[in-house]
Design an enzyme around this catalytic site. Structure first.
Site, PDB file in Angstrom:
ATOM      1  N   ALA A 126       0.808  -1.210   0.000  1.00 52.02           N
ATOM      2  CA  ALA A 126       0.000   0.000   0.000  1.00 52.02           C
ATOM      3  C   ALA A 126       0.845   1.266   0.000  1.00 52.02           C
ATOM      4  O   ALA A 126       0.350   2.349   0.305  1.00 52.02           O
ATOM      5  CB  ALA A 126      -0.927  -0.005   1.219  1.00 52.02           C
ATOM      6  N   ASN A 194       2.382  -2.600   8.313  1.00 54.19           N
ATOM      7  CA  ASN A 194       3.311  -3.332   7.458  1.00 54.19           C
ATOM      8  C   ASN A 194       4.006  -2.384   6.490  1.00 54.19           C
ATOM      9  O   ASN A 194       5.152  -2.605   6.105  1.00 54.19           O
ATOM     10  CB  ASN A 194       2.567  -4.423   6.679  1.00 54.19           C
ATOM     11  N   HIS A 224      -0.805   7.758   3.642  1.00 54.01           N
ATOM     12  CA  HIS A 224       0.589   7.681   4.081  1.00 54.01           C
ATOM     13  C   HIS A 224       1.396   8.762   3.378  1.00 54.01           C
ATOM     14  O   HIS A 224       1.355   8.881   2.152  1.00 54.01           O
ATOM     15  CB  HIS A 224       1.198   6.311   3.748  1.00 54.01           C
TER      16      HIS A 224
END
Length: 272
Positions: A126, A194, A224
């Site tokens: 991701a 992760n 993010h």
């Protein structure tokens, strides 16, 4: 002269939102790859799903996956990482690991892979920009920071929140839950961070990569932002991922694995 290769046998450990999406794409056909086996904690739950495949894979116990495939995709609960990865890398095979945070608890698996000619691959998942971070790490990286903002539903039940008695229900404004290293973030948010561990492994390691985690009721996507300062470049990147059926992970994660699998046998590869 034309060359032909035997199809690479692929196994999937875990048929949740990520594993099921990858399995479906493999069944639709990916050059040189054959889905031969899957393992699931609830095989009956997935029987109808797998029966709809053009070439249904074998459903086998987790400890037998390595006998049915050359490569395994780990898409299972993090506590099962070792049981999945160890038999493959011990036999000189490949394990694609999505539970990167759990890898920090079993770093000896990397030495085991090296000793036996196996390989552990952590896909982009991701995140964005791992190629750039990997390139910068060939030189000198001074600092790496990641700021993660997630909807409240995607953070419920995280060990850090439970252990510290943090109430995130009914939030009206963003709340910073955590600030520290990627290693600490991986322990406190194993189902959520992760990406932070993958970033740290690509760059300057889990003890120097710094992370902020926010519960943000104003966002609907897992967001993010990465900030990197290196001798070769200074760059920042932001990605907003649409959550999958599992709010802790994004829709782009299984697509990242499929892209990685395609790249392994492609005549043209773009990216490091």
């Amino acid at each position: 002269m034309s060359s032909s290769r035997a199809p690479q046998r692929v196994a999937i450990a875990g048929l949740g939102a990520i594993g099921a999406a990858i399995a479906r794409e493999l069944d639709r056909g990916q050059g040189g790859l054959t889905l031969t086996a899957v393992a699931s904690g609830s095989p009956e739950k997935h029987r109808e799903f797998l029966a709809s495949f053009r070439s249904p894979p074998s459903v086998v116990p987790l400890d037998q996956l390595h006998a049915h495939a050359d490569l395994v995709i780990e898409a299972a609960p993090a506590r099962l990482l070792r049981a999945i990865v160890e038999p493959f890398v011990s036999g000189g095979k490949t394990a694609i690991v999505l539970s990167a945070a759990a890898l920090l608890q079993h770093e000896d698996l990397i030495d085991l892979a090296k000793a036996n000619g196996g390989q552990i691959v952590v896909p982009t998942g991701a995140l964005i920009g791992l190629d750039a971070v990997t390139a910068a790490a060939v030189g000198t990286i001074h600092s790496v920071r990641m700021i993660t903002r997630k909807p409240v539903d995607g953070l419920r039940g995280a060990p850090f929140i439970v252990d510290n008695g943090i109430d995130i229900d009914g939030l009206k404004e963003p709340l910073k839950l955590f600030e520290g290293t990627a290693r600490e973030a991986g322990k406190g948010f194993p189902a959520n961070l992760n990406v932070a561990v993958a970033l740290s492994l690509a760059g300057i390691g889990p003890d120097r990569t710094m992370v902020e985690i926010w519960a943000d009721p104003s966002v609907t996507r897992n967001t993010h932002r990465i900030e990197v300062d290196a001798d070769s470049a200074r760059f920042s990147m932001t990605i907003e991922n649409i959550p999958s059926d599992n709010p802790r992970t994004g829709l782009i994660t299984p697509l990242s694995v499929i892209a990685l699998l395609r790249k392994r046998g492609a005549a043209l590869r773009v990216g490091s």
